[in-house]
Design a protein around this motif. Sequence first.
Motif, mmCIF file in Angstrom:
data_model
loop_
_atom_site.group_PDB
_atom_site.id
_atom_site.type_symbol
_atom_site.label_atom_id
_atom_site.label_comp_id
_atom_site.label_asym_id
_atom_site.label_seq_id
_atom_site.Cartn_x
_atom_site.Cartn_y
_atom_site.Cartn_z
ATOM 1 N N GLU A 9 0.844 -1.193 0.000
ATOM 2 C CA GLU A 9 0.000 0.000 0.000
ATOM 3 C C GLU A 9 0.882 1.246 0.000
ATOM 4 O O GLU A 9 1.766 1.389 0.848
ATOM 5 N N PRO A 10 0.671 2.145 -0.962
ATOM 6 C CA PRO A 10 1.539 3.334 -1.054
ATOM 7 C C PRO A 10 1.327 4.279 0.120
ATOM 8 O O PRO A 10 0.195 4.538 0.518
ATOM 9 N N GLN A 11 2.441 4.773 0.644
ATOM 10 C CA GLN A 11 2.376 5.698 1.778
ATOM 11 C C GLN A 11 2.560 7.148 1.347
ATOM 12 O O GLN A 11 2.062 8.057 1.992
ATOM 13 N N ASP A 12 3.303 7.346 0.265
ATOM 14 C CA ASP A 12 3.524 8.698 -0.244
ATOM 15 C C ASP A 12 3.816 8.618 -1.737
ATOM 16 O O ASP A 12 3.924 7.536 -2.308
ATOM 17 N N ARG A 13 3.952 9.764 -2.362
ATOM 18 C CA ARG A 13 4.140 9.836 -3.809
ATOM 19 C C ARG A 13 5.415 9.121 -4.263
ATOM 20 O O ARG A 13 5.405 8.384 -5.248
ATOM 21 N N ALA A 14 6.513 9.343 -3.548
ATOM 22 C CA ALA A 14 7.790 8.743 -3.941
ATOM 23 C C ALA A 14 7.713 7.218 -3.915
ATOM 24 O O ALA A 14 8.179 6.540 -4.844
ATOM 25 N N PRO B 246 -6.841 -10.076 -13.761
ATOM 26 C CA PRO B 246 -6.221 -10.015 -12.430
ATOM 27 C C PRO B 246 -5.197 -8.889 -12.297
ATOM 28 O O PRO B 246 -5.100 -8.256 -11.244
ATOM 29 N N VAL B 247 -4.435 -8.645 -13.369
ATOM 30 C CA VAL B 247 -3.455 -7.556 -13.327
ATOM 31 C C VAL B 247 -4.170 -6.217 -13.170
ATOM 32 O O VAL B 247 -3.769 -5.369 -12.363
ATOM 33 N N MET B 248 -5.246 -6.029 -13.928
ATOM 34 C CA MET B 248 -5.989 -4.770 -13.841
ATOM 35 C C MET B 248 -6.632 -4.596 -12.467
ATOM 36 O O MET B 248 -6.672 -3.486 -11.930
ATOM 37 N N ARG B 249 -7.120 -5.688 -11.886
ATOM 38 C CA ARG B 249 -7.707 -5.583 -10.542
ATOM 39 C C ARG B 249 -6.653 -5.169 -9.523
ATOM 40 O O ARG B 249 -6.904 -4.317 -8.657
ATOM 41 N N ALA B 250 -5.468 -5.776 -9.622
ATOM 42 C CA ALA B 250 -4.393 -5.456 -8.685
ATOM 43 C C ALA B 250 -3.944 -4.008 -8.844
ATOM 44 O O ALA B 250 -3.722 -3.296 -7.855
ATOM 45 N N MET B 251 -3.814 -3.564 -10.087
ATOM 46 C CA MET B 251 -3.378 -2.193 -10.331
ATOM 47 C C MET B 251 -4.441 -1.185 -9.905
ATOM 48 O O MET B 251 -4.126 -0.138 -9.330
ATOM 49 N N THR B 252 -5.697 -1.505 -10.164
ATOM 50 C CA THR B 252 -6.781 -0.603 -9.756
ATOM 51 C C THR B 252 -6.800 -0.456 -8.236
ATOM 52 O O THR B 252 -6.949 0.660 -7.706
ATOM 53 N N ARG B 253 -6.629 -1.564 -7.537
ATOM 54 C CA ARG B 253 -6.607 -1.509 -6.072
ATOM 55 C C ARG B 253 -5.435 -0.657 -5.587
ATOM 56 O O ARG B 253 -5.576 0.160 -4.665
ATOM 57 N N PHE B 254 -4.276 -0.828 -6.210
ATOM 58 C CA PHE B 254 -3.087 -0.061 -5.838
ATOM 59 C C PHE B 254 -3.324 1.437 -6.042
ATOM 60 O O PHE B 254 -2.997 2.265 -5.179
ATOM 61 N N PHE B 255 -3.918 1.798 -7.169
ATOM 62 C CA PHE B 255 -4.194 3.204 -7.450
ATOM 63 C C PHE B 255 -5.296 3.751 -6.540
ATOM 64 O O PHE B 255 -5.267 4.931 -6.162
ATOM 65 N N GLU B 256 -6.262 2.916 -6.192
ATOM 66 C CA GLU B 256 -7.314 3.360 -5.273
ATOM 67 C C GLU B 256 -6.730 3.642 -3.888
ATOM 68 O O GLU B 256 -7.145 4.587 -3.206
ATOM 69 N N GLN B 257 -5.767 2.820 -3.478
ATOM 70 C CA GLN B 257 -5.090 3.067 -2.206
ATOM 71 C C GLN B 257 -4.316 4.385 -2.269
ATOM 72 O O GLN B 257 -4.282 5.145 -1.296
ATOM 73 N N ALA C 228 -5.128 6.897 -4.138
ATOM 74 C CA ALA C 228 -6.132 7.965 -4.120
ATOM 75 C C ALA C 228 -6.584 8.256 -2.693
ATOM 76 O O ALA C 228 -6.809 9.413 -2.317
ATOM 77 N N ALA C 229 -6.710 7.203 -1.881
ATOM 78 C CA ALA C 229 -7.124 7.381 -0.487
ATOM 79 C C ALA C 229 -6.093 8.182 0.298
ATOM 80 O O ALA C 229 -6.424 8.838 1.288
ATOM 81 N N ARG C 230 -4.841 8.138 -0.160
ATOM 82 C CA ARG C 230 -3.760 8.891 0.478
ATOM 83 C C ARG C 230 -3.589 10.279 -0.136
ATOM 84 O O ARG C 230 -2.702 11.034 0.270
ATOM 85 N N GLY C 231 -4.385 10.571 -1.140
ATOM 86 C CA GLY C 231 -4.275 11.865 -1.786
ATOM 87 C C GLY C 231 -3.135 11.959 -2.783
ATOM 88 O O GLY C 231 -2.764 13.057 -3.215
#
Length: 206
Positions: free
Chosen positions: A77-82, A133-144, A146-149
Amino acid sequence: MNSQEKPDDSRRGAILQAAFDVFVEKGFESATTAEIVRRARTSKRTLYAFFASKQDILVALVRYGSQKMQPSPALPEPQDRAQFLAVLEQFGRGFLAEFLHPERTAMYRLAIAEAARGGGEVARELDVHGRQPVMRAMTRFFEQAAARGIVRSDEILTLINVFFSVLIGFAQLQTLLGTAPPLSADAITERAALARRATERMLGAA
C-alpha cells in the motif's frame, strides 16, 4: 528432477510442456490428447488423473504464465508519492519481462491464430487469468494511492492506461511479428522508468 520435486509434479509438468508444444504447433482446436500423451511419454489415464479435459490443460498453462505477470507478493500500500512511483516502476520491470517472455508470446500468437479460425478459447483464458487479475491489482493499488491523496480518484483509469501504454508501447506487436529483437534487460528497465516518468507528469506538481 529437483530434489524437492515430487514425482506427481514431474509428470504434471511433462504433460503441460507437451501440451504447450502441441498447442503452439497445431492450434488448440486441432491438438489432441493422444498427441499430448505421446509427447509426454505417459498414458491417458495419467493425463486425466491431473486434468479433466484439454480445456483444463489450457487453463493450467494460461494460469501458470499469467500468474508470473501479476504483482507478487501483493503491491504494498503506497504511503507517499515517492514510494508509489518507485513501486510502480518496480512492478513495470517485472511485468514487462514476463509479458514479453517467449512462452507468453507463443500463447498470444496461439490466441491470434485461433481467433482467425473462429475460435476464441485461448484469448478468453488469457483475458480472464491474465489481463483481468493484473488490472484488478493495479486498480486496487491506485485506489489506495487515491485514499492517500497521491492521485485523484477520477483519474485512476487514465493513469493506468497511460502507464501501460508507455510501458508496452509497440514492443508486444514487434515481438509478435518478429520485426524487432526481444527487449534486453536494460531496455526493459528503461521502459519501466519512462512509464514512471509519464505517470509522474500526469500527476502534476507535488
